[in-house]
Design a protein around this motif. Structure first.
Motif, PDB file in Angstrom:
ATOM      1  N   GLY A  62       0.769  52.199  28.137  1.00  0.00           N
ATOM      2  CA  GLY A  62       2.161  51.858  28.421  1.00  0.00           C
ATOM      3  C   GLY A  62       3.077  52.268  27.283  1.00  0.00           C
ATOM      4  N   THR A  63       2.581  52.179  26.069  1.00  0.00           N
ATOM      5  CA  THR A  63       3.377  52.591  24.904  1.00  0.00           C
ATOM      6  C   THR A  63       3.752  54.066  25.046  1.00  0.00           C
ATOM      7  OG1 THR A  63       1.975  51.115  23.595  1.00  0.00           O
ATOM      8  CG2 THR A  63       3.374  52.664  22.384  1.00  0.00           C
ATOM      9  N   ALA A  64       2.752  54.888  25.348  1.00  0.00           N
ATOM     10  CA  ALA A  64       2.995  56.333  25.421  1.00  0.00           C
ATOM     11  C   ALA A  64       3.853  56.687  26.634  1.00  0.00           C
ATOM     12  CB  ALA A  64       1.664  57.077  25.477  1.00  0.00           C
ATOM     13  N   TYR A  65       3.705  55.949  27.727  1.00  0.00           N
ATOM     14  CA  TYR A  65       4.595  56.229  28.868  1.00  0.00           C
ATOM     15  C   TYR A  65       6.030  55.853  28.487  1.00  0.00           C
ATOM     16  CZ  TYR A  65       6.961  56.560  33.236  1.00  0.00           C
ATOM     17  OH  TYR A  65       7.882  56.916  34.192  1.00  0.00           O
ATOM     18  N   THR A  66       6.200  54.761  27.770  1.00  0.00           N
ATOM     19  CA  THR A  66       7.554  54.392  27.324  1.00  0.00           C
ATOM     20  C   THR A  66       8.136  55.509  26.459  1.00  0.00           C
ATOM     21  OG1 THR A  66       6.896  52.063  27.328  1.00  0.00           O
ATOM     22  CG2 THR A  66       8.910  52.608  26.135  1.00  0.00           C
ATOM     23  N   ALA A  67       7.291  56.115  25.606  1.00  0.00           N
ATOM     24  CA  ALA A  67       7.773  57.222  24.758  1.00  0.00           C
ATOM     25  C   ALA A  67       8.177  58.419  25.627  1.00  0.00           C
ATOM     26  CB  ALA A  67       6.684  57.621  23.765  1.00  0.00           C
ATOM     27  N   LEU A  68       7.347  58.750  26.608  1.00  0.00           N
ATOM     28  CA  LEU A  68       7.658  59.887  27.489  1.00  0.00           C
ATOM     29  C   LEU A  68       8.973  59.634  28.241  1.00  0.00           C
ATOM     30  CD1 LEU A  68       6.910  62.501  29.016  1.00  0.00           C
ATOM     31  CD2 LEU A  68       5.342  61.143  30.428  1.00  0.00           C
ATOM     32  N   ALA A  69       9.084  58.454  28.832  1.00  0.00           N
ATOM     33  CA  ALA A  69      10.301  58.139  29.604  1.00  0.00           C
ATOM     34  C   ALA A  69      11.521  58.064  28.691  1.00  0.00           C
ATOM     35  CB  ALA A  69      10.113  56.821  30.351  1.00  0.00           C
ATOM     36  N   THR A  70      11.339  57.600  27.475  1.00  0.00           N
ATOM     37  CA  THR A  70      12.447  57.541  26.512  1.00  0.00           C
ATOM     38  C   THR A  70      12.950  58.943  26.195  1.00  0.00           C
ATOM     39  OG1 THR A  70      11.713  55.471  25.517  1.00  0.00           O
ATOM     40  CG2 THR A  70      12.995  56.943  24.105  1.00  0.00           C
ATOM     41  N   LEU A  71      12.030  59.860  25.928  1.00  0.00           N
ATOM     42  CA  LEU A  71      12.434  61.231  25.578  1.00  0.00           C
ATOM     43  C   LEU A  71      13.133  61.898  26.752  1.00  0.00           C
ATOM     44  CD1 LEU A  71       9.233  62.121  23.543  1.00  0.00           C
ATOM     45  CD2 LEU A  71      11.564  61.953  22.619  1.00  0.00           C
ATOM     46  N   VAL A  72      12.658  61.644  27.964  1.00  0.00           N
ATOM     47  CA  VAL A  72      13.305  62.225  29.153  1.00  0.00           C
ATOM     48  C   VAL A  72      14.726  61.671  29.282  1.00  0.00           C
ATOM     49  CG1 VAL A  72      13.214  62.299  31.686  1.00  0.00           C
ATOM     50  CG2 VAL A  72      11.129  62.726  30.349  1.00  0.00           C
ATOM     51  N   GLN A  73      14.890  60.387  28.983  1.00  0.00           N
ATOM     52  CA  GLN A  73      16.232  59.797  29.097  1.00  0.00           C
ATOM     53  C   GLN A  73      17.141  60.248  27.947  1.00  0.00           C
ATOM     54  OE1 GLN A  73      16.051  55.495  30.752  1.00  0.00           O
ATOM     55  NE2 GLN A  73      13.939  56.006  30.219  1.00  0.00           N
ATOM     56  N   LEU A  74      16.558  60.536  26.788  1.00  0.00           N
ATOM     57  CA  LEU A  74      17.368  60.992  25.650  1.00  0.00           C
ATOM     58  C   LEU A  74      17.804  62.442  25.814  1.00  0.00           C
ATOM     59  CD1 LEU A  74      15.586  59.709  22.403  1.00  0.00           C
ATOM     60  CD2 LEU A  74      18.003  59.386  22.969  1.00  0.00           C
ATOM     61  N   TYR A  75      16.864  63.303  26.242  1.00  0.00           N
ATOM     62  CA  TYR A  75      17.100  64.748  26.192  1.00  0.00           C
ATOM     63  C   TYR A  75      17.273  65.416  27.554  1.00  0.00           C
ATOM     64  CZ  TYR A  75      15.173  64.464  21.395  1.00  0.00           C
ATOM     65  OH  TYR A  75      14.930  64.165  20.087  1.00  0.00           O
ATOM     66  N   GLY A  76      16.894  64.737  28.645  1.00  0.00           N
ATOM     67  CA  GLY A  76      16.760  65.422  29.933  1.00  0.00           C
ATOM     68  C   GLY A  76      15.308  65.887  30.068  1.00  0.00           C
ATOM     69  N   GLU A  77      14.838  66.020  31.302  1.00  0.00           N
ATOM     70  CA  GLU A  77      13.400  66.229  31.505  1.00  0.00           C
ATOM     71  C   GLU A  77      12.867  67.535  30.902  1.00  0.00           C
ATOM     72  OE1 GLU A  77      11.894  65.305  35.442  1.00  0.00           O
ATOM     73  OE2 GLU A  77      10.318  66.814  35.165  1.00  0.00           O
ATOM     74  N   ASP A  78      13.531  68.651  31.186  1.00  0.00           N
ATOM     75  CA  ASP A  78      12.978  69.927  30.695  1.00  0.00           C
ATOM     76  C   ASP A  78      12.985  69.977  29.170  1.00  0.00           C
ATOM     77  OD1 ASP A  78      12.430  70.787  33.224  1.00  0.00           O
ATOM     78  OD2 ASP A  78      14.298  71.925  33.440  1.00  0.00           O
ATOM     79  N   GLU A  79      14.087  69.531  28.585  1.00  0.00           N
ATOM     80  CA  GLU A  79      14.182  69.560  27.114  1.00  0.00           C
ATOM     81  C   GLU A  79      13.156  68.608  26.486  1.00  0.00           C
ATOM     82  OE1 GLU A  79      15.057  70.122  23.188  1.00  0.00           O
ATOM     83  OE2 GLU A  79      15.333  71.462  24.905  1.00  0.00           O
ATOM     84  N   ALA A  80      12.899  67.469  27.166  1.00  0.00           N
ATOM     85  CA  ALA A  80      11.892  66.523  26.638  1.00  0.00           C
ATOM     86  C   ALA A  80      10.517  67.181  26.635  1.00  0.00           C
ATOM     87  CB  ALA A  80      11.868  65.252  27.480  1.00  0.00           C
ATOM     88  N   PHE A  81      10.183  67.910  27.689  1.00  0.00           N
ATOM     89  CA  PHE A  81       8.868  68.570  27.704  1.00  0.00           C
ATOM     90  C   PHE A  81       8.811  69.708  26.687  1.00  0.00           C
ATOM     91  CE2 PHE A  81       8.037  65.961  31.366  1.00  0.00           C
ATOM     92  CZ  PHE A  81       6.671  65.729  31.253  1.00  0.00           C
ATOM     93  N   ASP A  82       9.933  70.406  26.471  1.00  0.00           N
ATOM     94  CA  ASP A  82       9.946  71.433  25.411  1.00  0.00           C
ATOM     95  C   ASP A  82       9.687  70.781  24.060  1.00  0.00           C
ATOM     96  OD1 ASP A  82      10.423  73.388  27.219  1.00  0.00           O
ATOM     97  OD2 ASP A  82      12.586  73.552  26.817  1.00  0.00           O
ATOM     98  N   TYR A  83      10.328  69.630  23.841  1.00  0.00           N
ATOM     99  CA  TYR A  83      10.135  68.900  22.578  1.00  0.00           C
ATOM    100  C   TYR A  83       8.668  68.493  22.426  1.00  0.00           C
ATOM    101  CZ  TYR A  83      10.259  64.861  19.405  1.00  0.00           C
ATOM    102  OH  TYR A  83       9.989  63.965  18.394  1.00  0.00           O
ATOM    103  N   LEU A  84       8.072  67.959  23.497  1.00  0.00           N
ATOM    104  CA  LEU A  84       6.665  67.526  23.416  1.00  0.00           C
ATOM    105  C   LEU A  84       5.753  68.712  23.096  1.00  0.00           C
ATOM    106  CD1 LEU A  84       6.623  65.004  26.392  1.00  0.00           C
ATOM    107  CD2 LEU A  84       6.328  64.455  23.963  1.00  0.00           C
TER     108      LEU A  84
END
Ligand code: PLP
Length: 341
Positions: free
Chosen positions: A172-194
């Motif tokens: 759940g911690t890591a899903y919160t991190a994934l969802a946080t990054l998507v909400q901060l950056y937008g989905e495509d940019e969050a995956f580029d960041y990851l």
């Protein structure tokens, strides 16, 4: 079937407050997704209070959801206590959990009640925690490195192989991190960041707390974690410091749900009502759990992360807990991050 070797039966320490003779013969089966120490303390205190024995199994948040889903034709557990709320919301929307509005909901902070309202009371908030990371201060001093203060800092080449974060499918911690990054950056940019920080990540662990435990022991420089887990390690004397990312971060509403058609529905409600009381939630601190408790009468520990001093995103729990969004993001993470290893 639950393997008995994994079960912890909490037995009554003293004969107090048995609700009835019959109650002492009853069992509650609980899946627990907070830290082991708090799971055990809660199970033991409930048994002491009611005489009801608790068969407790500790499971990471995503793993608990997967197990409840796998058992849905023949549910084995009564209550799922703790773990990040997104997965509890998905369980609610997938029909795996039971609606119940406890009379003790009136004692809860607004963010905890909102979790109930979002799901028609198929889950309820029991604590909250801020996402961030912890770093090993001795490692940073020894290497002469500046600690990362923002998500963007985690991209620095200095940190190659020095970050641990969990797999969002199990944690759940890591899903919160994934969802946080998507909400901060937008989905495509969050995956580029990851993808950009992937080279700095030594391991995607199963458990959300493994990374910060490794950082505490000096096995890695940085562990992405809930800040209460960092504080727990620091309070235990390990050289770790918590960072709330300065460019904004997400948070969790740790939740509790009754499992639909569980074997002991009445006992499950007894536990649910009790678990929302100040008495039950007040056990957290002694068990080394620094989450902010949902009950208004439980004061956060002075060391607990301060929600109002942190730059928090307006986390959309309904959206990121929905089956559609959660399943989509996890599949994309599998395809674009895990499969590249
Ligand atoms: N431990 C603590 C202290 C937590 O607050 C949570 C999430 O609510 C978890 C563990 C969940 O662990 P995981 O990220 O492995 O699901």
């Amino acid at each position: 079937m639950i393997g008995t070797k994994h079960l912890i039966f909490a037995t009554a320490v003293s004969a107090i407050a048995l609700t009835s003779g019959a109650a002492s013969a009853q069992n509650l089966v609980m899946y627990c997704s907070v830290q082991q120490s708090w799971c055990e303390a809660t199970a033991a205190a409930f048994t002491k209070e009611t005489g009801i024995r608790v068969a407790m199994q500790r499971k990471d948040t995503g793993a608990a959801l997967a197990q409840i889903r796998a058992e849905s034709a023949n549910p084995q557990a009564d209550v799922w206590w703790g773990g990040s709320g997104d997965a509890h919301i998905q369980a609610a929307s997938d029909g795996l959990t039971q609606e119940y509005k406890s009379p003790n909901v009136s004692e809860l902070r607004d963010w905890a009640v909102e979790q109930g309202e979002t799901t028609g009371y198929k889950t309820i908030g029991i604590y909250s925690g801020v996402l961030g990371w912890g770093y090993n201060t001795e490692f940073f001093e020894r290497e002469g490195l500046d600690p990362p203060l923002a998500w963007s800092d985690l991209e620095k080449a200095d940190y190659e192989g020095e970050i641990q974060v969990a797999n969002p499918n199990t944690s759940g911690t890591a899903y919160t991190a994934l969802a946080t990054l998507v909400q901060l950056y937008g989905e495509d940019e969050a995956f580029d960041y990851l993808k950009r920080i992937d080279g700095n990540i030594s391991e995607y662990t199963q458990s959300g707390t493994a990374g910060i435990r490794a950082a505490a022991l000096g096995e890695t420089g940085i562990g992405i974690a809930f800040l209460h887990d960092v504080i727990q390690q620091a309070a235990a004397g390990f050289p770790v410091k918590a960072v709330a990312p300065s460019d904004g971060t997400g948070y969790e509403i740790g939740s509790m749900s009754l499992i639909k058609d569980g074997p002991n529905p009445d006992v499950a409600k007894t536990f649910y009502d009790w678990a929302l009381t100040a008495e039950a939630q007040g056990l957290a601190l002694d068990a080394g759990a620094y989450q902010i408790q949902a009950n208004k009468n439980v004061e956060p520990a002075p060391e607990a992360p301060k929600l109002d001093e942190t730059k928090l995103i307006d986390y959309d729990f309904a959206k990121y807990g929905s089956a559609e969004t959660r399943s989509h993001l996890l599949k994309r993470w599998d395809n674009e991050i895990a499969s590249q290893r």
